[in-house]
Design an enzyme around this catalytic site. Structure first.
Site, PDB file in Angstrom:
ATOM      1  N   TYR A 127       3.286   8.407   9.573  1.00 50.54           N
ATOM      2  CA  TYR A 127       2.688   8.977   8.404  1.00 50.54           C
ATOM      3  C   TYR A 127       1.077   9.001   8.534  1.00 50.54           C
ATOM      4  O   TYR A 127       0.685  10.039   8.136  1.00 50.54           O
ATOM      5  CB  TYR A 127       2.890   7.743   7.273  1.00 50.54           C
TER       6      TYR A 127
ATOM      7  N   SER B 193      -5.679  10.357   3.370  1.00 50.46           N
ATOM      8  CA  SER B 193      -5.584   8.969   3.189  1.00 50.46           C
ATOM      9  C   SER B 193      -6.349   8.307   4.457  1.00 50.46           C
ATOM     10  O   SER B 193      -7.047   8.942   5.456  1.00 50.46           O
ATOM     11  CB  SER B 193      -3.940   8.471   3.527  1.00 50.46           C
TER      12      SER B 193
END
Length: 284
Positions: free
Chosen positions: A150, A136
């Site tokens: 995360y 990401s």
């Protein structure tokens, strides 16, 4: 290239589903995983010998090993592995429990490592292959309040992917870490984004971030997952693919901002920070 065998995790929705559909439409052979094989089969909507749906629990090595074995037995090889499975976790570090954090790492990090560990013997024997690890932009910059854990999982994906790329280079195996920005998938929906059970009101910046992501960004992300899937297929066909693949204009802008910020910090402290070695003492 239509004879390539792909193994895609987390394929029942989001980017993984777009990729599987694009691959099958292009004539590729695809093994795809999900926790629920019926849900996966229904989502893909295609029944063909070129598609092998598999129910896999990525956090269990035995389940992963069985899936890799079935893929090789069915198709005869394993050319491209895409570690796409994962989920988002939103909450300030203080709000999230130890179990919350560990579970996110178990799926987003150790699940991918399990797949890599089981896939590499076949790729080393072939002396070819390509592993794409979906990270990401949050694995390159952590400037997102409430996404600390995360982001930490995706930073880990960046780290082990870079090391893995060097480890397997002598075997003719390529590794690409993919860093998407905001793509219009279900990532920000309740099925893919966990939020803290015991929110702390004092973290107003985290609550604002949560509200923006769930109410404003969700459904309005600028990235097209089908175009992302097409580019990933193109990259997998390159003789010298990149180790780092940022996806989306927003990902590029955030990455460039992070690079500028690091360079600024380095420049501000360079004289002092590079003077921290042992001083040479000369004896006559």
């Amino acid at each position: 290239m239509d004879k390539q065998v792909w193994f895609v995790t987390g394929a029942s929705k989001g980017l993984g589903l777009s990729l599987v559909k694009k691959l099958l439409a292009g004539g590729y052979r695809v093994a795809a995983t999900s926790r629920n094989v019926d849900e996966l089969q229904n989502a893909v909507g295609v029944r063909t010998e070129r598609f092998l749906p598999l129910a896999v629990k990525l956090t269990e090595e035995e389940s992963v090993a069985a899936a890799i074995t079935k893929t090789i037995a069915h198709f005869g090889s394993l050319d491209v592995v895409v570690n796409n499975a994962g989920y988002g976790l939103l909450g300030a570090l203080e709000e999230l429990s130890d179990a919350d954090a560990r579970q996110n790492f178990d799926v987003n990090v150790f699940g991918s490592i399990n797949v890599i560990r089981k896939a590499l013997p076949q790729m080393r024997e072939q002396r070819s292959g390509h592993i794409l690890n979906i990270a990401s932009i949050g694995g390159f910059t952590g400037a997102f309040p409430g996404f600390g854990i995360y982001c930490a999982t995706k930073f880990a994906v960046h780290g082990f992917s870079e090391s893995l790329a060097e480890e397997v280079r002598p075997f003719g195996i390529h590794v690409t870490v993919v860093s998407p920005g905001y793509f219009r998938t279900n990532f920000l929906e309740d099925s893919s984004l966990n939020v803290p059970v015991n929110a702390i009101d004092a973290y107003q910046n985290v609550r604002e971030s949560q509200k923006i992501h769930q109410e404003s960004y969700n459904g309005n992300q600028p990235g097209d997952p089908d175009k992302a899937a097409a580019l990933m297929i193109e990259v997998a066909g390159m003789p010298e693919p990149p180790v780092h693949l940022f996806l989306g204009q927003d990902a590029y802008e955030l990455a460039e901002a992070k690079i500028r910020a690091v360079q600024k910090d380095m420049a501000s402290m360079q004289v002092s920070a590079t003077s921290t070695g042992f001083s040479e003492t000369l004896f006559s």
